[in-house]
Design a protein around this motif. Structure first.
Motif, PDB file in Angstrom:
ATOM      1  N   PHE A  68      19.088  49.382  15.232  1.00 49.68           N
ATOM      2  CA  PHE A  68      18.963  48.142  15.540  1.00 49.68           C
ATOM      3  C   PHE A  68      18.669  46.916  14.409  1.00 49.68           C
ATOM      4  O   PHE A  68      19.327  46.225  14.122  1.00 49.68           O
ATOM      5  N   SER A  69      17.391  47.291  14.175  1.00 46.85           N
ATOM      6  CA  SER A  69      16.962  46.481  12.896  1.00 46.85           C
ATOM      7  C   SER A  69      17.688  46.155  11.736  1.00 46.85           C
ATOM      8  O   SER A  69      17.948  45.245  10.942  1.00 46.85           O
ATOM      9  N   PHE A  70      18.324  47.748  11.182  1.00 47.44           N
ATOM     10  CA  PHE A  70      19.343  47.550  10.228  1.00 47.44           C
ATOM     11  C   PHE A  70      20.228  46.662  10.484  1.00 47.44           C
ATOM     12  O   PHE A  70      20.816  45.797   9.508  1.00 47.44           O
ATOM     13  N   LEU A  71      20.857  46.756  11.694  1.00 45.41           N
ATOM     14  CA  LEU A  71      22.108  45.658  12.036  1.00 45.41           C
ATOM     15  C   LEU A  71      21.612  44.170  11.886  1.00 45.41           C
ATOM     16  O   LEU A  71      22.567  43.676  11.502  1.00 45.41           O
ATOM     17  N   GLY A  72      20.442  43.880  12.291  1.00 42.00           N
ATOM     18  CA  GLY A  72      19.966  42.695  11.822  1.00 42.00           C
ATOM     19  C   GLY A  72      19.841  42.325  10.674  1.00 42.00           C
ATOM     20  O   GLY A  72      20.183  41.054  10.030  1.00 42.00           O
ATOM     21  N   GLY A  73      19.495  43.369   9.937  1.00 35.25           N
ATOM     22  CA  GLY A  73      19.458  43.059   8.314  1.00 35.25           C
ATOM     23  C   GLY A  73      20.970  42.604   7.717  1.00 35.25           C
ATOM     24  O   GLY A  73      21.060  42.091   6.683  1.00 35.25           O
ATOM     25  N   ILE A  74      21.960  43.402   8.257  1.00 37.04           N
ATOM     26  CA  ILE A  74      23.155  42.988   8.055  1.00 37.04           C
ATOM     27  C   ILE A  74      23.528  41.566   8.112  1.00 37.04           C
ATOM     28  O   ILE A  74      24.044  40.835   7.429  1.00 37.04           O
ATOM     29  N   GLN A  75      23.082  41.056   9.343  1.00 41.42           N
ATOM     30  CA  GLN A  75      23.227  39.647   9.780  1.00 41.42           C
ATOM     31  C   GLN A  75      22.591  38.653   8.764  1.00 41.42           C
ATOM     32  O   GLN A  75      23.062  37.709   8.298  1.00 41.42           O
ATOM     33  N   TRP A  76      21.327  39.284   8.491  1.00 36.78           N
ATOM     34  CA  TRP A  76      20.672  38.523   7.206  1.00 36.78           C
ATOM     35  C   TRP A  76      21.582  38.280   6.202  1.00 36.78           C
ATOM     36  O   TRP A  76      21.735  37.417   5.385  1.00 36.78           O
ATOM     37  N   GLY A  77      21.825  39.295   5.793  1.00 38.31           N
ATOM     38  CA  GLY A  77      22.475  39.387   4.172  1.00 38.31           C
ATOM     39  C   GLY A  77      24.055  38.562   4.338  1.00 38.31           C
ATOM     40  O   GLY A  77      24.325  37.949   3.457  1.00 38.31           O
ATOM     41  N   LEU A  78      24.678  38.543   5.397  1.00 40.63           N
ATOM     42  CA  LEU A  78      25.933  37.908   5.759  1.00 40.63           C
ATOM     43  C   LEU A  78      25.458  36.503   5.463  1.00 40.63           C
ATOM     44  O   LEU A  78      26.113  35.485   5.209  1.00 40.63           O
ATOM     45  N   ILE A  88      23.655  28.424   8.919  1.00 40.54           N
ATOM     46  CA  ILE A  88      22.574  29.817   8.438  1.00 40.54           C
ATOM     47  C   ILE A  88      21.600  29.897   9.398  1.00 40.54           C
ATOM     48  O   ILE A  88      21.169  30.939   9.637  1.00 40.54           O
ATOM     49  N   SER A  89      21.006  28.714  10.084  1.00 42.96           N
ATOM     50  CA  SER A  89      19.868  28.884  11.025  1.00 42.96           C
ATOM     51  C   SER A  89      20.388  29.775  12.414  1.00 42.96           C
ATOM     52  O   SER A  89      19.361  30.490  12.620  1.00 42.96           O
ATOM     53  N   LYS A  90      21.461  29.577  12.694  1.00 42.33           N
ATOM     54  CA  LYS A  90      22.077  30.730  14.016  1.00 42.33           C
ATOM     55  C   LYS A  90      22.151  32.082  13.524  1.00 42.33           C
ATOM     56  O   LYS A  90      21.568  32.920  14.224  1.00 42.33           O
ATOM     57  N   ARG A  91      22.709  32.550  12.326  1.00 42.82           N
ATOM     58  CA  ARG A  91      22.773  33.597  11.877  1.00 42.82           C
ATOM     59  C   ARG A  91      21.420  34.377  11.587  1.00 42.82           C
ATOM     60  O   ARG A  91      21.195  35.434  11.933  1.00 42.82           O
ATOM     61  N   VAL A  94      19.532  35.115  14.735  1.00 44.57           N
ATOM     62  CA  VAL A  94      20.223  36.409  15.185  1.00 44.57           C
ATOM     63  C   VAL A  94      19.576  37.724  14.524  1.00 44.57           C
ATOM     64  O   VAL A  94      19.415  38.740  14.992  1.00 44.57           O
ATOM     65  N   SER A  95      19.468  37.317  13.108  1.00 44.04           N
ATOM     66  CA  SER A  95      19.287  38.583  12.316  1.00 44.04           C
ATOM     67  C   SER A  95      17.846  39.199  12.410  1.00 44.04           C
ATOM     68  O   SER A  95      17.677  40.409  12.331  1.00 44.04           O
ATOM     69  N   ILE A  96      16.710  38.314  13.057  1.00 40.76           N
ATOM     70  CA  ILE A  96      15.443  38.764  13.385  1.00 40.76           C
ATOM     71  C   ILE A  96      15.501  39.326  14.483  1.00 40.76           C
ATOM     72  O   ILE A  96      14.271  39.894  14.948  1.00 40.76           O
ATOM     73  N   THR A  97      16.161  38.907  15.459  1.00 40.56           N
ATOM     74  CA  THR A  97      16.064  39.285  16.835  1.00 40.56           C
ATOM     75  C   THR A  97      15.918  40.652  17.142  1.00 40.56           C
ATOM     76  O   THR A  97      15.089  41.279  17.879  1.00 40.56           O
ATOM     77  N   PRO A  98      16.785  41.629  16.435  1.00 41.47           N
ATOM     78  CA  PRO A  98      16.743  43.086  16.827  1.00 41.47           C
ATOM     79  C   PRO A  98      15.402  43.736  16.431  1.00 41.47           C
ATOM     80  O   PRO A  98      14.884  44.462  17.106  1.00 41.47           O
ATOM     81  N   SER A  99      14.621  43.170  15.472  1.00 36.72           N
ATOM     82  CA  SER A  99      13.447  43.608  15.182  1.00 36.72           C
ATOM     83  C   SER A  99      12.264  43.404  16.299  1.00 36.72           C
ATOM     84  O   SER A  99      11.500  44.260  16.530  1.00 36.72           O
ATOM     85  N   ILE A 117      17.030  48.609  24.696  1.00 44.41           N
ATOM     86  CA  ILE A 117      17.616  48.629  23.290  1.00 44.41           C
ATOM     87  C   ILE A 117      19.046  48.649  23.385  1.00 44.41           C
ATOM     88  O   ILE A 117      19.834  48.111  22.538  1.00 44.41           O
ATOM     89  N   VAL A 118      19.553  49.364  24.251  1.00 45.56           N
ATOM     90  CA  VAL A 118      21.213  49.662  24.413  1.00 45.56           C
ATOM     91  C   VAL A 118      21.704  48.204  24.877  1.00 45.56           C
ATOM     92  O   VAL A 118      22.618  47.739  24.266  1.00 45.56           O
ATOM     93  N   ALA A 119      20.919  47.334  25.450  1.00 41.08           N
ATOM     94  CA  ALA A 119      21.283  45.679  25.796  1.00 41.08           C
ATOM     95  C   ALA A 119      21.143  45.053  24.814  1.00 41.08           C
ATOM     96  O   ALA A 119      22.150  44.323  24.325  1.00 41.08           O
ATOM     97  N   GLY A 120      20.378  45.203  23.875  1.00 41.27           N
ATOM     98  CA  GLY A 120      20.316  44.627  22.616  1.00 41.27           C
ATOM     99  C   GLY A 120      21.496  45.104  21.579  1.00 41.27           C
ATOM    100  O   GLY A 120      21.944  44.023  20.961  1.00 41.27           O
ATOM    101  N   LEU A 121      21.538  46.090  21.567  1.00 44.33           N
ATOM    102  CA  LEU A 121      22.844  46.684  20.566  1.00 44.33           C
ATOM    103  C   LEU A 121      24.170  46.035  20.947  1.00 44.33           C
ATOM    104  O   LEU A 121      25.029  45.597  20.281  1.00 44.33           O
ATOM    105  N   ASN A 122      24.137  46.211  22.426  1.00 44.05           N
ATOM    106  CA  ASN A 122      25.654  45.626  22.816  1.00 44.05           C
ATOM    107  C   ASN A 122      25.837  43.954  22.662  1.00 44.05           C
ATOM    108  O   ASN A 122      26.675  43.440  22.645  1.00 44.05           O
ATOM    109  N   ALA A 123      24.532  43.592  22.774  1.00 42.55           N
ATOM    110  CA  ALA A 123      24.521  41.799  22.979  1.00 42.55           C
ATOM    111  C   ALA A 123      24.804  41.599  21.187  1.00 42.55           C
ATOM    112  O   ALA A 123      25.531  40.789  21.283  1.00 42.55           O
ATOM    113  N   LEU A 124      24.243  42.297  20.402  1.00 41.90           N
ATOM    114  CA  LEU A 124      24.515  41.923  18.838  1.00 41.90           C
ATOM    115  C   LEU A 124      25.970  42.059  18.554  1.00 41.90           C
ATOM    116  O   LEU A 124      26.705  41.538  17.972  1.00 41.90           O
TER     117      LEU A 124
END
Length: 173
Positions: A68-78, A88-91, A94-99, A117-124
């Motif tokens: 889940f944190s890795f997926l947040g890192g993808i958002q950071w990279g994007l 940028i501020s919105k993404r 969102v990028s730090i929320t999974p951690s 965690i399942v709820a978070g994965l699906n929200a992202l």
């Protein structure tokens, strides 16, 4: 100082680009689906050794939280890519929320942490599906993300369900 440009001999051939994209998609699929093996192993381990269910559930939550944190890192990279169009501020938020979400989930009892965690994965995933900047990602990303999220969610929920089946089993004794 000038930025070097590609000469005609350095320009990418469309066939080479397409082949590289196919290779990238296949590699991502192999790595993504092989990343589900630890959850499957934890589930099997919890069935074989139910006395370790709580520890194995915590391990599953730690592993899923890492993904889940890795997926947040993808958002950071994007968000920092030159092609980023979304605010940028919105993404970045969102990028730090999974951690942070994972840290909260790990404070809960293991079964409830899995649901969190399942709820978070699906929200992202929902965020990614409704994202206006879909052109920043390769075409294979969303289908793979959907499949992996479903599999990881089912795996976590299956491990969580073992807690309830153990409660039923111990109440019958």
């Amino acid at each position: 100082m000038t930025i070097p440009t590609k000469t005609d001999s350095q320009k990418s051939d469309p066939e080479d680009v397409a082949a590289a994209q196919r290779t990238s998609a296949i590699t991502a699929q192999l790595l993504g689906f092989s990343g589900l093996l630890p959850i499957a192993a934890i589930f099997i381990g919890a069935i074989i050794w139910p006395q370790y269910l709580i520890k194995l559930s915590l391990l599953a939550n730690l592993y899923a939280g890492t993904i889940f944190s890795f997926l947040g890192g993808i958002q950071w990279g994007l968000s920092i890519s030159p092609q980023a169009q979304m605010r940028i501020s919105k993404r970045l938020l969102v990028s730090i929320t999974p951690s942070l979400w994972t840290v909260l989930a790990l404070q809960l009892p293991a079964a409830q942490g899995s649901w969190f965690i399942v709820a978070g994965l699906n929200a992202l995933l929902l965020f990614e599906l409704t994202d206006a900047d879909k052109n920043q990602r390769p075409s294979w990303y969303i289908p793979l993300r959907i499949n992996l999220t479903i599999c990881l969610s089912v795996g976590l929920l299956a491990i969580s369900a073992l807690h309830f089946s153990c409660l039923l089993y111990t109440s019958d004794a």
